[in-house]
Every structure is written in C-alpha cells, then in structure tokens.
Design an enzyme around this catalytic site. Structure first.
Site, PDB file in Angstrom:
ATOM      1  N   ASP A 283       0.816  -1.350  -0.071  1.00  0.00           N
ATOM      2  CA  ASP A 283       0.076   0.066  -0.138  1.00  0.00           C
ATOM      3  C   ASP A 283       0.776   1.262   0.035  1.00  0.00           C
ATOM      4  O   ASP A 283       2.100   1.193  -0.048  1.00  0.00           O
ATOM      5  CB  ASP A 283      -0.990   0.103   1.315  1.00  0.00           C
ATOM      6  CG  ASP A 283      -2.079   0.937   1.014  1.00  0.00           C
ATOM      7  OD1 ASP A 283      -3.194   0.794   1.717  1.00  0.00           O
ATOM      8  OD2 ASP A 283      -2.012   1.726   0.207  1.00  0.00           O
TER       9      ASP A 283
HETATM   10  C1  GLC Z   1      -4.105   4.282  -0.150  1.00  0.00           C
HETATM   11  C2  GLC Z   1      -5.166   3.292   0.083  1.00  0.00           C
HETATM   12  C3  GLC Z   1      -5.238   2.290  -0.922  1.00  0.00           C
HETATM   13  C4  GLC Z   1      -5.195   3.009  -2.306  1.00  0.00           C
HETATM   14  C5  GLC Z   1      -3.649   3.507  -2.257  1.00  0.00           C
HETATM   15  C6  GLC Z   1      -3.324   4.088  -3.693  1.00  0.00           C
HETATM   16  O1  GLC Z   1      -3.535   4.915   1.045  1.00  0.00           O
HETATM   17  O2  GLC Z   1      -4.845   2.332   1.374  1.00  0.00           O
HETATM   18  O3  GLC Z   1      -6.551   1.515  -0.744  1.00  0.00           O
HETATM   19  O4  GLC Z   1      -5.196   1.847  -3.348  1.00  0.00           O
HETATM   20  O5  GLC Z   1      -3.266   4.161  -1.132  1.00  0.00           O
HETATM   21  O6  GLC Z   1      -4.225   5.342  -3.742  1.00  0.00           O
END
Ligand code: GLC
Length: 731
Positions: A270
C-alpha cells in the site's frame, strides 16, 4: 517486440539488476508533470527529496493516479523513447466505485444484494477508466468490517463473509471481463491483504489481532473469492496482523497467498507501507524494511524508495537472492504482457473514447439504477411513497442541493456532474408541485427557523436531506461517535418538537447521506420515514426522487448492522452465543451477556430493509431432515407480493450450527435470492442446501464438517426469521 512469455523471460535475462529493481517500483503520476516545452522533466516532490535521477522515471515499472488519456499518451511515449528495452509503463488507479460516472459507495452497492448489477457497474467503470489509459484498478476492497467507527467501512461490503465473497467476485469479473487484452477491461487488484477492516477500536491504521480461527472463518474468504474470480494483483494492508505488519508478513503472503491459494500475480504494497515497517518497529531502517518486504513477497513498492535505494546492495551482499528479484519482475512483466501492453503500449489510451463514454447516458442510467437499489428504507409509517399531485414539498438540509454525495474514493467524479436531490425532485415532481428548498439549516437565526417552520407547516411533505460531510468518511476518517453533525441534529429535534407542540402532522422524511451506520434510535421514534441513501453517486438525486416518488420500490437490505449505540461496537449478527446468552423475554435479566442500557442486537439488523409492498412466505418445506456425506437437501417455499406495489424481496437462507468442536455463530447467511414480484404475484422458490454450507474452517484454515444438528431459517432479515426445521448431518 515481445511476442511470447519465453521472449519475456529472455528479456529479463538481458536486464541489469538496477533495471529489474526499477520495475518493482511505482511512483505517483505527478512526477511526470512535463514542462510545456520539450526537454527534461523536473524531478519534483518526494522524488526530488529522494534525489532521484530523471532517468529513473523511464525505468520504473508502473505509475499510479495518471488520470487522462492525453497525459498517459505523453508519458508512455516519452517513457518508451527512453527505456532501453522498450518495456511499457503500466498505469494504475483507484477505480473503487466508478471512474467518471460514480456509483454508490461499495457499502451502499452491497445493500442492493444485486451482484449482476454490481458487476455491470464495474464493467462501466472499467470502460471509463481504460479509455483514460488505466490498466489496473486498486479494487475490490474485500475487508470485512464490524466496526462503524472505521472510516473505510464505506468502502467495504459490510460484516458478512458471503456478501464479501460475492461482491469481490462480481467486481473482479466486471473489471476484467473475459479478456484482459480487450480495451474495455482493467486488471483488478484485491485489497487490503489482510484483515484491515478489523483495526482495533475502529481507529484507522490501528493494530489487528485475530485468532487464526476468526481470521479463517470471517476475514480471508473475501480476498480468496476475488482471487478465485481471476484478480491479477493483491495489495498488502497497512496494519499489523498478530504482531507482524501485513506488508512484511511471510505467513500471509507466502504461506497463504502463494502456497495455499496458489496466487501467481504480483503483490503490491500500500502507499508507503514498506517504509512504514520502520514506524511499526518491525525494521530498524529503510534497508531492513526493503529486506523484510521483499523476503515476505512484496513485488512492487508503492511510492516510498526503500527498494530503489537498498535492493541492489541487498543482492550484492547476498542477503536477497537475485532469483527473488527475477521472480518479482517476471510477475510484473507477465501482467503487462497479459494486458497486451507489449504488443500495444497505447492500447488503452483513447482520447475520443473519453468523450464518448465518460458520463454517457447509458452509464448514468446504470448508476441511477444501482443507486436506487442500494438505498435502504429503514422506517415508513405511510408517508412514503409521496402522494401524487402534492401541492407543496419542502426540501431541507446540507444535502438538499449539493453534489457532494460521491464518497471519498470517487475517482474523477465531479460534484458539478452530480444530480442533486433538488434537481432530482425538480425533474421528477409534477410541474404543478411547488418545491421549497432550504440548504442552510445549521446554526440559523430564530427568524430563519420560524420562516422554515411556516413553510413546513403548509407543505404536504418535508424532506430532510442530511448526513455526514464526505470529509467524515473514508481513509483516515475514523470517528468515536456515530451521530449526525450536531447542528443538523439540533435543528431536526427543534423542528420536530415545535411541530409536535403545535400538533401539526409530521409529514417528515429523513434522507441520510453518509458513509457508515449511525445511531438512529431517536429518529426511529420521531421521524415517520427514514431512507438510508449512503453516498449514492453521480445520479444520487434522481435515485432519491425515484424512491421518494415511488417510481422505484426500495429493495435495499443492510449488509452492516446499525447500532443503538456506538458502545456496542464491534457489532455483527453472526456472533457467538456465549455461555450466558440474554433471554429475549422481558424478565429481570440476571447475570447474562448483556448491557445495562441497550440491547445486544442492532437497532436495524443485518439483512433488514423495508419495501412499499408486503411479502408473505408460504408453504415452507424442508425436503429432508437428515443428509449424509455427498447428499444435498432442498428448501422450498412460495413468496407472495400481497401489497399494491411491484417490488423486489431479498429472501435470505440462514443456518445455525447447534453444536460443534468449535463454537459457531448463532446464525450464518448461506444463500439469498433477489426476487421480483408484481402486486398479487406468487412464485415458488427453492434453495439447495449443500454440505459446503455446513463446513467451517479450523484455526489452520482446514475445512471441518462434523455430524450434528443445523437449524434452517428463511429470513427477510437476520432478525425476521422463519423456522424451516432442523437438519441432521450424518457422516
Ligand atoms: C491508499 C489506500 C489504498 C489505495 C492506495 C493508492 O492509502 O490505502 O486503498 O489503493 O493508497 O491510492
């Protein structure tokens, strides 16, 4: 040109270690903000802070949040001109519930129980995202949630494993279609692996500590259903699981994902969750964070620079085998190959397609349909549907004429493109009906309040369009209270009290725009009609009007429990009995598992939702009262629409495993069907009861099926149940 996977393997063998590691890195789209004039790209933001060379921008494997075809084309062109092997860049984005045409938040769509329609919504989203150059979406989110305090409950399918599984599969099929090389498909990435929805106290990014028994029986099956449906990528979660951060968790990624589930696609971290291993206290520095993440099996680091900075040294020092890097790169290039990017890196980029498909009438129509099906009628003492030919209607509240009802993962959706409640009602009310609109009800003067009161008193109906501001819902939006904003609550209570004092009829309808279950006990006792609209998306205003005016009979059923109090969190229907379950009859309750001040159950339970019509269940018949291994059973019944409106009923099959070698939930949803009936129509319905429904997982995730007794129920909700008999299972 790479024309086969063997040629691709050969390509990997020609790449330098630095080039291979760069493929394992994903940056954000802003780094490619080209200057107007030709020339080098200024390295800006964190990329500058990390002292990246411009050349790195033409080596990294993927980028997130590039949001326009024209921009994607420019980036891909420059990238390929500068990439030694002409490996195409892959574009990823959070298409969570629509790209330009926004659908209800996932928690809302889940309440439609209409998986075909949910799959169609993902098809639309894929089409709109792919023409803008998107190859991969960071969806479905398959995090089971039992705590409404958590901000991302809006993004989840709710509290039930079966709904979670069905929704994950429907979204993956919708996004990916039947051929990833088709230009109206995007690859799906299931997230957040694993159990992010179980953060302690509902506090964002907080600790998750679950027994393997609970992890296997509730939390894992949604991710697996997404993978079984063909999802091509998995994203790790921010949280720890039982003391080990998910982004460095070998048990999750190697033991479960790779070995047990045989998942072959790339695993992406993430946003920043590799670097966050340091903050977790799981890595002493960036180098150890990189080591632990890549050893666990994270193939792509999202944005933070630990892989770029340290992986080459870790390989040179023989801490990480280069083979591990090659395997990760092969997974990444396999995905690019299967997307057709090697044969045509510009395949998905279609500027005219943006004009043609974004917000087109077909997509808006689909969004309006799903928004209406996602809405849940919580109370109705007859005020709804609004009578025809009303002379005057009043619409009050911050959501009366606001397009800010898209939710916090609304992609390229725009409030200006959104149909507001006012617009929906103006378009659908008869011309002769006068509509009074007051958006401002919070902190108003007494004079303004009296003006509103007078208008309400002469109106045939008053609609209170209230709810949570979008900034109270979504990532990093946990709340300790489940209330409406205080000024809204204050106004509504004052309005009701004045109308009651003056013995006025209360023709009030509360329409809620929110991203989580709220505490509604007072409203349930004082407001004649309550409609849960969630954040309904681009066509939300039309969908609200369709429901209020009876053009659509509400059919939504809650997939998450609404509590009496936040003190009940975490709250879920499929709980264990305990050794002292509270007796439901109103006797003085001695020492049993209960609270002094509220009941254990929900105010509005899982599976609950009203209709404008009535449904009757007849001729319930369980064909057998025992089955042995390999046998199935059949539950037959007739469903009748005994009211005056056509409508849809979600009939729910529940099972209770009466005793087993692990305690089992007091009730489990094992099947459902959404049935449409005209007024007076009656249909014969059947559920097949299979051994699979009687299985549970032990703490090792192994299937367990034991002889014993299973109570079978037919529900219009998890509380409105009809006993169908007891099924004896014999080995
Ligand atoms: C965010 C979220 C995730 C998302 C990623 C990219 O922090 O936790 O769900 O897909 O970053 O935006």
């Amino acid at each position: 040109m790479i024309n086969s996977k063997n040629e691709m393997k050969n390509l990997i063998s020609k790449m330098t270690l630095e080039e291979k590691i760069a493929q394992m890195y994903q940056l954000y789209g802003g780094v490619y903000d080209f200057p107007e004039e030709e020339g080098s790209i200024p390295v800006t933001g964190p990329a500058e802070e990390w002292e990246f060379e411009e050349q790195l921008l033409f080596k990294i494997g993927s980028v997130l949040n590039v949001n326009r075809a024209q921009k994607a084309r420019k980036i891909q062109k420059k990238y390929l001109e500068n990439n030694r092997h002409e490996i195409p860049l892959m574009f990823m984005y959070d298409i969570i519930h629509g790209y330009k045409t926004i659908f209800p938040i996932p928690l809302g769509s889940a309440c439609s129980w209409d998986m075909e329609l949910i799959e169609e919504s993902a098809r639309v989203a894929a089409r709109e995202g792919s023409v803008s150059g998107i190859n991969v979406t960071f969806s479905p989110m398959a995090d089971l949630v039992r705590d409404a305090r958590w901000g991302r409950v809006m993004e989840s399918p709710g509290e039930d494993p079966l709904i979670n599984e069905k929704m994950a599969a429907a979204l993956v099929k919708g996004y990916q279609g039947t051929d990833l090389k088709k230009d109206d498909t995007v690859a799906a990435c299931v997230k957040h692996f694993a159990a992010y929805g179980a953060v302690e106290a509902g506090r964002e990014y907080n600790t998750v500590d679950l027994s393997d028994y609970r992890l296997n029986n509730y939390y894992l099956s949604g991710y697996k259903a997404g993978i079984d449906a063909g999802a091509r990528m998995i994203m790790t979660a921010f949280n720890t699981l039982n003391g080990v951060p998910a982004t460095g968790n070998q048990y999750l990624i190697q033991d479960i994902l790779r070995e047990k589930w045989d998942f072959f696609g790339p695993v992406i971290s993430d946003y920043g969750s590799v670097s966050e291993l340091i903050a977790h206290g799981y890595a002493k520095n960036g180098k150890e964070a990189a080591q632990k993440a890549v050893q666990a099996g994270v193939d792509i680091e999202m944005v933070t620079p630990e892989y770029i900075k340290h992986l080459a040294d870790l390989v040179t020092e023989e801490v990480i085998a280069e083979k591990k890097i090659d395997t990760a790169v092969e997974r990444i290039l396999n995905l690019k190959y299967d997307l057709g990017l090697f044969s045509d890196p510009f395949r998905y980029i279609n500027e005219s397609g943006e004009e043609k498909y974004h917000l087109c009438s077909t997509h808006r129509k689909k969004a309006r349909q799903l928004a209406a099906e996602s809405m849940v009628l919580l109370e109705n003492d007859g005020v709804l549907p609004l009578k025809e030919n009303l002379e005057e209607v009043t619409l009050l509240g911050p959501f009366a004429d606001s397009g800010k009802m898209l939710g916090n993962w609304s992609g390229e959706g725009d409030a200006d493109d959104t149909v507001t409640a006012k617009e929906g009602l103006v378009n659908e009310l008869p011309d002769e009906t006068e509509l009074n609109v007051y958006s401002q009800i919070e902190n108003i003067s007494q004079g303004k309040f009296l003006d509103i009161i007078e208008t309400v008193k002469k109106s045939a109906a008053t609609i209170l369009a209230v709810g949570e501001p979008q900034s109270w819902s979504g990532e990093a939006r946990s709340r300790t209270r489940l209330t409406l904003p205080e000024p809204q609550e204050k106004f509504i209570k004052k309005l009701v009290n004045v109308l009651k004092e003056e013995e006025e009829e209360l023709n009030l309808v509360l329409v809620l725009f929110n991203g989580r279950p709220l505490e509604l006990e007072w409203y349930s006792e004082n407001i004649p009609a309550i409609l849960e609209a969630w954040y309904p998306g681009t066509e939300g205003g039309h969908a609200v009007a369709d429901i209020l005016l009876g053009q659509v009979n509400p059919s939504g059923k809650l997939t998450i429990s609404f509590p009496y109090s936040v003190g009940q969190m975490p709250l879920y229907y499929n709980r264990y009995s305990t050794g002292r379950p509270p007796m439901d009859q109103e006797v003085e309750k001695k020492n049993c598992s209960r609270y002094l001040d509220v009941p254990n159950h929900a105010l509005y339970p899982f599976g609950y939702g009203l209709s404008y019509t009535e449904f009757e269940y007849h001729n319930i018949n369980l064909e057998k009262n025992k089955i042995t291994a390999g046998e199935t059973n059949q539950l037959n019944f007739a469903l009748k629409n005994s009211g005056q409106y056509k409508g849809q009923e979600v009939v729910q099959l529940y099972i209770k495993d009466c005793y087993a070698n692990r305690v089992r939930p007091i009730l489990e949803l094992k099947g459902y069907q959404k049935i449409s009936l005209a007024p007076g129509e009656k249909k014969n319905i059947s559920f097949e009861i299979t051994e699979e429904m009687l299985i549970y997982f032990d703490e090792n995730g192994q299937n367990v099926i034991e002889p014993g007794a299973f109570e079978i129920y037919l529900g219009s909700s998890s509380k409105d149940l009809r006993e169908c008999g007891i099924l004896e299972y014999q080995i």
